[in-house]
Design an enzyme around this catalytic site. Sequence first.
Site, mmCIF file in Angstrom:
data_model
loop_
_atom_site.group_PDB
_atom_site.id
_atom_site.type_symbol
_atom_site.label_atom_id
_atom_site.label_comp_id
_atom_site.label_asym_id
_atom_site.label_seq_id
_atom_site.Cartn_x
_atom_site.Cartn_y
_atom_site.Cartn_z
ATOM 1 N N ASN A 1 0.692 -0.609 4.210
ATOM 2 C CA ASN A 1 0.044 0.602 4.165
ATOM 3 C C ASN A 1 0.317 1.242 5.472
ATOM 4 O O ASN A 1 0.229 0.429 6.404
ATOM 5 C CB ASN A 1 -1.438 0.757 3.693
ATOM 6 C CG ASN A 1 -1.805 1.915 3.599
ATOM 7 O OD1 ASN A 1 -1.307 2.841 3.331
ATOM 8 N ND2 ASN A 1 -3.063 2.081 4.175
ATOM 9 N N THR A 2 0.260 2.586 5.742
ATOM 10 C CA THR A 2 0.247 3.188 6.916
ATOM 11 C C THR A 2 -1.110 4.024 7.060
ATOM 12 O O THR A 2 -1.568 4.618 6.193
ATOM 13 C CB THR A 2 1.328 3.899 7.524
ATOM 14 O OG1 THR A 2 1.215 4.739 8.601
ATOM 15 C CG2 THR A 2 1.608 5.057 6.226
ATOM 16 N N HIS A 3 -1.755 3.958 8.183
ATOM 17 C CA HIS A 3 -3.148 4.746 8.272
ATOM 18 C C HIS A 3 -2.897 5.518 9.461
ATOM 19 O O HIS A 3 -2.670 5.098 10.503
ATOM 20 C CB HIS A 3 -4.106 3.581 8.531
ATOM 21 C CG HIS A 3 -5.508 4.098 8.607
ATOM 22 N ND1 HIS A 3 -6.188 4.799 7.516
ATOM 23 C CD2 HIS A 3 -6.459 4.442 9.557
ATOM 24 C CE1 HIS A 3 -7.419 5.347 7.793
ATOM 25 N NE2 HIS A 3 -7.656 4.956 9.400
ATOM 26 N N ARG B 1 -10.957 1.366 -12.824
ATOM 27 C CA ARG B 1 -9.960 0.911 -11.652
ATOM 28 C C ARG B 1 -9.302 -0.095 -12.001
ATOM 29 O O ARG B 1 -7.895 -0.470 -11.894
ATOM 30 C CB ARG B 1 -10.771 0.632 -10.245
ATOM 31 C CG ARG B 1 -9.970 0.636 -9.226
ATOM 32 C CD ARG B 1 -10.935 0.643 -7.854
ATOM 33 N NE ARG B 1 -11.714 1.815 -7.991
ATOM 34 C CZ ARG B 1 -11.540 2.978 -7.604
ATOM 35 N NH1 ARG B 1 -10.375 3.358 -7.239
ATOM 36 N NH2 ARG B 1 -12.586 3.962 -7.454
ATOM 37 N N ASP C 1 -8.254 -0.792 4.643
ATOM 38 C CA ASP C 1 -8.157 -0.411 6.147
ATOM 39 C C ASP C 1 -8.452 -1.716 7.079
ATOM 40 O O ASP C 1 -8.788 -1.368 8.357
ATOM 41 C CB ASP C 1 -8.602 0.680 6.508
ATOM 42 C CG ASP C 1 -8.203 1.915 6.014
ATOM 43 O OD1 ASP C 1 -6.935 2.029 5.446
ATOM 44 O OD2 ASP C 1 -8.662 2.927 5.940
ATOM 45 N N LEU D 1 -6.675 0.481 -5.471
ATOM 46 C CA LEU D 1 -6.577 -0.329 -6.613
ATOM 47 C C LEU D 1 -7.516 -1.578 -6.481
ATOM 48 O O LEU D 1 -7.919 -1.714 -5.270
ATOM 49 C CB LEU D 1 -4.982 -0.933 -6.227
ATOM 50 C CG LEU D 1 -4.060 0.333 -6.452
ATOM 51 C CD1 LEU D 1 -2.640 -0.167 -6.094
ATOM 52 C CD2 LEU D 1 -3.818 1.037 -7.894
HETATM 53 C C1 GRF Z 1 0.242 9.649 6.205
HETATM 54 O O1 GRF Z 1 -0.457 10.234 7.340
HETATM 55 C C2 GRF Z 1 -0.259 8.354 5.838
HETATM 56 O O2 GRF Z 1 -0.778 7.477 6.890
HETATM 57 C C3 GRF Z 1 -1.675 8.659 5.016
HETATM 58 O O3 GRF Z 1 -1.115 9.838 4.093
HETATM 59 C C4 GRF Z 1 -0.183 10.458 4.918
HETATM 60 C C5 GRF Z 1 1.229 10.576 3.857
HETATM 61 O O4 GRF Z 1 1.761 11.864 4.200
HETATM 62 N N1 GRF Z 1 -2.179 7.533 4.136
HETATM 63 P P1 GRF Z 1 2.966 12.219 3.344
HETATM 64 O O5 GRF Z 1 2.476 12.576 1.927
HETATM 65 O O6 GRF Z 1 3.986 11.313 3.302
HETATM 66 O O7 GRF Z 1 3.391 13.614 3.838
#
Ligand code: GRF
Length: 189
Positions: free
Chosen positions: A107-109, A65, A145, A93
């Site tokens: 990031n989006t979760h 990593r 997260d 990472l």
């Molecule tokens: C999103 O739901 C994000 O929160 C998660 O991965 C997904 C990405 O979707 N970490 P895409 O590959 O952009 O369709």
Amino acid sequence: MQSNQKKLAVFVSGTGTLLESFLNEGLNVDIVLADRPCRGIDIAKERNVPIELVLRTDFSKNFDRAAYTELVLKTLQSHEISVVAMAGFNTVLGPSIFETYGGRILNTHPALLPSFKGHYAVRDALAYGVKVTGCTVHIATPEIDVGEILAQQAVPVLSGDTEESLHERIKKVERTLYLETIRSFMATV
Ligand code: GRF
């Protein structure tokens, strides 16, 4: 582009629908970085966004990593990137990237953190039986997260939902919420 405008990298591993909607909405993406061949790369290609494939070849427990993270870091630096937006990037990472880019990796979760951390957030929320879940845009940190939350939006769980249908409903919200959050963040760096 103004010369003082900070440069943005979007990281992808999968279908890249977030990236696609960012580009559709006119977000200025300077590079798309992927860890594997994926649809996200095709989207970038179609839109003439420079692509960096930092190929991850080892998915075993011996994965180096730290070395992989160094390659990613060098790639970002070679493009003078200031901000990273992870958009479905599936390699965790190592700490070195946060030493250089700390506070500038978003990031989006697909859940309302701190609930349902981890890779199976949508599946876990569904299995738990929550009636409301959602998405969280946050600052990424070495610990997964847990970084500062920048934006959240709730999404209802409907009866008969599958992991796919629920994830798609969440992604619809992410496409707008994440884009707006990236735009405001870029204005502050
Ligand atoms: C999103 O739901 C994000 O929160 C998660 O991965 C997904 C990405 O979707 N970490 P895409 O590959 O952009 O369709």
